[in-house]
Scaffold this active site. Structure first.
Site, PDB file in Angstrom:
ATOM      1  N   ASP A  35       0.856  -1.193   0.000  1.00 50.87           N
ATOM      2  CA  ASP A  35       0.000   0.000   0.000  1.00 50.87           C
ATOM      3  C   ASP A  35       0.889   1.238   0.000  1.00 50.87           C
ATOM      4  OD1 ASP A  35      -1.985   1.883   0.420  1.00 50.87           O
ATOM      5  OD2 ASP A  35      -1.999   1.580   2.599  1.00 50.87           O
ATOM      6  N   ASP A  39      -4.196   3.850   2.774  1.00 55.71           N
ATOM      7  CA  ASP A  39      -5.598   3.497   3.061  1.00 55.71           C
ATOM      8  C   ASP A  39      -5.720   2.049   3.541  1.00 55.71           C
ATOM      9  OD1 ASP A  39      -5.168   2.067   0.752  1.00 55.71           O
ATOM     10  OD2 ASP A  39      -6.881   2.887  -0.363  1.00 55.71           O
ATOM     11  N   ASP A  43      -1.990  -1.328  -3.630  1.00 52.80           N
ATOM     12  CA  ASP A  43      -2.353  -0.618  -4.852  1.00 52.80           C
ATOM     13  C   ASP A  43      -1.323  -0.866  -5.953  1.00 52.80           C
ATOM     14  OD1 ASP A  43      -0.281   1.188  -3.953  1.00 52.80           O
ATOM     15  OD2 ASP A  43      -1.798   2.148  -2.689  1.00 52.80           O
ATOM     16  N   ASP A 112      -6.632 -11.487 -14.665  1.00 58.86           N
ATOM     17  CA  ASP A 112      -7.690 -12.403 -14.257  1.00 58.86           C
ATOM     18  C   ASP A 112      -8.953 -12.007 -15.011  1.00 58.86           C
ATOM     19  OD1 ASP A 112      -9.076 -14.264 -12.604  1.00 58.86           O
ATOM     20  OD2 ASP A 112      -7.660 -13.814 -11.000  1.00 58.86           O
ATOM     21  N   ASP A 214     -11.274 -17.130 -14.822  1.00 60.36           N
ATOM     22  CA  ASP A 214     -11.943 -17.449 -13.562  1.00 60.36           C
ATOM     23  C   ASP A 214     -13.264 -18.187 -13.803  1.00 60.36           C
ATOM     24  OD1 ASP A 214     -12.313 -16.757 -10.583  1.00 60.36           O
ATOM     25  OD2 ASP A 214     -14.190 -16.067 -11.484  1.00 60.36           O
ATOM     26  N   GLU A 268      -9.428 -21.974 -14.791  1.00 60.62           N
ATOM     27  CA  GLU A 268      -9.814 -22.604 -13.545  1.00 60.62           C
ATOM     28  C   GLU A 268     -10.815 -23.678 -13.973  1.00 60.62           C
ATOM     29  OE1 GLU A 268     -11.106 -20.962  -9.204  1.00 60.62           O
ATOM     30  OE2 GLU A 268     -12.261 -20.264 -10.892  1.00 60.62           O
ATOM     31  N   HIS A 342      -5.034 -17.432  -3.847  1.00 61.74           N
ATOM     32  CA  HIS A 342      -5.917 -16.595  -3.028  1.00 61.74           C
ATOM     33  C   HIS A 342      -7.157 -17.341  -2.550  1.00 61.74           C
ATOM     34  CE1 HIS A 342      -7.627 -16.711  -6.953  1.00 61.74           C
ATOM     35  NE2 HIS A 342      -8.745 -16.176  -6.488  1.00 61.74           N
ATOM     36  N   ASP A 343      -7.408 -18.546  -3.053  1.00 65.26           N
ATOM     37  CA  ASP A 343      -8.562 -19.326  -2.600  1.00 65.26           C
ATOM     38  C   ASP A 343      -8.155 -20.422  -1.623  1.00 65.26           C
ATOM     39  OD1 ASP A 343     -10.361 -17.919  -4.164  1.00 65.26           O
ATOM     40  OD2 ASP A 343     -10.123 -19.252  -5.887  1.00 65.26           O
TER      41      ASP A 343
HETATM   42  C1  GLC Z   1     -12.914 -18.167  -8.481  1.00 68.96           C
HETATM   43  C2  GLC Z   1     -11.965 -17.237  -7.761  1.00 68.96           C
HETATM   44  C3  GLC Z   1     -12.508 -16.936  -6.407  1.00 68.96           C
HETATM   45  C4  GLC Z   1     -13.844 -16.248  -6.568  1.00 68.96           C
HETATM   46  C5  GLC Z   1     -14.791 -17.077  -7.441  1.00 68.96           C
HETATM   47  C6  GLC Z   1     -15.944 -16.252  -7.903  1.00 68.96           C
HETATM   48  O1  GLC Z   1     -13.005 -19.394  -7.872  1.00 68.96           O
HETATM   49  O2  GLC Z   1     -10.684 -17.790  -7.730  1.00 68.96           O
HETATM   50  O3  GLC Z   1     -11.643 -16.138  -5.644  1.00 68.96           O
HETATM   51  O4  GLC Z   1     -14.422 -16.052  -5.306  1.00 68.96           O
HETATM   52  O5  GLC Z   1     -14.162 -17.552  -8.607  1.00 68.96           O
HETATM   53  O6  GLC Z   1     -15.548 -15.347  -8.886  1.00 68.96           O
END
Ligand code: GLC
Length: 566
Positions: A35, A39, A43, A112, A214, A268, A342-343
């Site tokens: 950051d 905030d 960023d 993404d 995604d 994905e 991130h998941d």
């Molecule tokens: C994918 C993303 C996840 C998101 C979901 C809905 O699985 O990796 O982070 O919450 O799609 O877009």
């Protein structure tokens, strides 16, 4: 980026070279990276500030989680304007300089692409939800209320588990496989698909190098909305990720967009090998890579939401899953390898051992694994310094929509909330989203303000700055492994074969390519273990290890990792 090799679409066989097969990908979660304006939210300027650090890792490509305009109900996976940048992250001018900064350093950039759904704040949905006659009404899926209740569909981020939400202004229900803030886009409408392709070209013409698609497997739907067949009940990858025109759309997207650029794509992708292969078989001309879920979702107790088995995971079974997926791409297609994103929770806490005596050893062992497997490695920010799960005690500390939805569901059913929160200490997504730990200054040097998600209190000991100057740090082991992979095609293209498959502690495999053979031996347990193999190690040479003193030939110490050249 200027083309350096032939276009991805001209690559028929697995071992044919392609830049995206040779790349090491580093995933940046912009919200948590750096950051610069105080905030508490990372960023684009923050990433710009850290470009030289990213370059120093030796990686070739960066995957940025969504940076588009978004009300952030699902941290950017709910896009309100595909052609604008999220206010908290900066401006389009910042994005352009970031892209330039990466390219000047020969690092490619993946965006993404979230196009199964958008945000309910997107102008298309704002118009559609006001009036059935809006040209955008058909950009979404609707069920008119005069036909009664819509046929049941499940939603992953909906407290009621119901994917249809009533909208009074149009007297109809709209479909949302994720939260009700994330209406599904109607891919069966050619006009919508053309809008998406146009938007993709907008980014590709800026010079980005590819997309991570995604939730793409959900995009096609059977709009006759038949009742869910009994056998599919609860198995959402099977039903929801296999719409009738899914692959027609992937091929159309390839024809109209991807084939015109020197880029790469990763999906994905849900489901078994056969389904995932459909996306990446080059003969089908769809996408280049896919990441699958079987190995990452392994080790949870059945019938409970992401509750890890307290006995740990069965390594023999896990190896078999990896072997199945790696073998699947031995001749056709191309896989990926990852242990965190991130998941997911932090890889060290989920697959390694984050106790102080094993943190360094097991982090290096996991890094050795990711960078010596077959398939493009996707490596998540913070794993290079051994960041681990923060393990929040209180629900108030969590921000993730998935977790909050599940908490509400358990609560509504009068379930065991304490048990749920204990499980989340291991498996929640927020564990993997805490801010990057740069140094031992306040908030780990991430922000001068109050971070959007708490910084892991171990930052004074676990941070980039302390590891920079230590040649034996986790960070420097990652850098060494990246170079080892880069300079040894055997680690990229080499055949892969499981060794001692029934060994309950050791994950070992050989890689062989053009006369060179290596053996990777990884002890996934905190006890000593012995490798059983007829392979002759008497003249073997160590390429890399994670203990300061030399390894024994077949005897491994806790979490030991060795690569032998045979
Ligand atoms: C994918 C993303 C996840 C998101 C979901 C809905 O699985 O990796 O982070 O919450 O799609 O877009």
């Amino acid at each position: 980026m200027p083309p350096t090799q032939k276009s991805s679409n001209a690559t028929p066989y697995t071992s044919d070279p392609a830049w995206w097969k040779e790349a090491v990908v580093y995933q940046i979660y912009p919200r948590s990276f750096k950051d610069t304006d105080g905030d508490g939210i990372g960023d684009l300027k923050g990433i710009i500030e850290k470009l030289d650090y990213i370059k120093s890792l030796g990686i070739d490509m960066v995957w940025l989680n969504p940076v588009y305009a978004s009300p952030n109900k699902d941290n950017g996976y709910d896009i309100s304007d595909y052609r604008d940048i999220m206010e908290e992250f900066g401006s389009m001018a910042d994005f352009d300089s970031l892209l330039r900064g990466f390219h000047e350093r020969n690092i490619r950039v993946f965006m993404d692409l979230v196009v199964n759904h958008c945000s309910n704040q997107h102008a298309w949905f704002q118009s559609a939800s006001r009036d059935r006659n809006s040209p955008y009404y058909r950009y979404f899926h609707w069920w008119p209320a005069e036909k009664g209740k819509p046929p049941y569909r499940w939603s992953i981020f909906d407290e009621k588990g119901d994917a249809w939400e009533y909208n009074a202004a149009t007297s109809s229900y709209y479909l949302h496989y994720f939260s009700d803030f994330q209406p599904d886009l109607n891919w069966e409408n050619p006009a919508l698909r053309q809008e998406i392709y146009k938007m993709m070209r907008f980014w590709l013409d800026k010079g980005i190098d590819g997309f991570r698609l995604d939730a793409i497997a959900f995009c096609s739907k059977d709009t006759t909305w038949p009742a869910l067949p009994e056998e599919y009940h609860g198995n959402w990858p099977l039903y929801y990720a296999s719409g009738p025109h899914l692959h027609d759309y992937m091929q159309e997207m390839n024809r109209e967009v991807f084939s015109k650029y020197d880029i790469a794509t990763v999906a994905e992708a849900m489901g078994d090998v056969e389904r995932v292969m459909k996306f990446v078989d080059p003969a089908r001309k769809e996408l280049n890579m896919a990441y699958s879920f079987e190995a990452i979702d392994f080790g949870y107790l059945p019938n409970e939401y992401k509750m890890p088995d307290p006995k740990g995971f069965d390594l023999v079974q896990w190896k078999k899953i990896h072997a199945k997926w790696t073998d699947a791409f031995s001749e056709r297609g191309w896989g990926t390898i990852y242990l965190g994103n991130h998941d997911q929770p932090r890889m060290l806490s989920r697959w390694g051992d984050d106790r102080p005596e094993y943190r360094v050893l097991s982090s290096k062992m996991l890094t050795t694994f990711i960078l010596s497997m077959r398939g493009t490695p996707y490596y998540y920010y913070g794993d290079e310094i051994g960041m681990d799960n923060i393990r929040f005690d209180k629900i108030e500390d969590y921000k993730d929509i998935e977790l909050l939805t599940n908490y509400a569901q358990v609560k509504a059913k009068g379930g065991d909330l304490k048990r749920f929160l204990e499980g989340m200490k291991i498996s929640s997504r927020d564990n993997g989203r805490t801010p990057m730990q740069w140094n031992d200054k306040e908030q780990g040097g991430f922000t001068a303000g109050r971070p959007w998600l708490k910084v892991n209190p171990n930052y004074p000991a676990v941070n980039v700055s302390v590891q920079e100057n230590d040649p034996n740090s986790i960070l420097n082991h990652f850098r060494k492994m990246v170079q080892l992979r880069k300079h040894n095609p055997v680690l990229i293209y080499g055949d892969w074969k499981l060794v001692d498959p029934e060994n309950p502690s050791i994950f070992a495999y050989s890689r062989e390519w053009e006369g060179k053979k290596v053996l990777v031996v990884l002890n996934f347990k905190n006890t000593r273990a012995t490798l059983r193999t007829d392979l002759d190690l008497s003249h073997a040479r160590v390429w890399t290890g994670n203990y300061p003193d030399p390894p024994g030939k077949k005897e491994l110490r806790p979490y030991e990792a060795v690569i032998w050249e045979l």
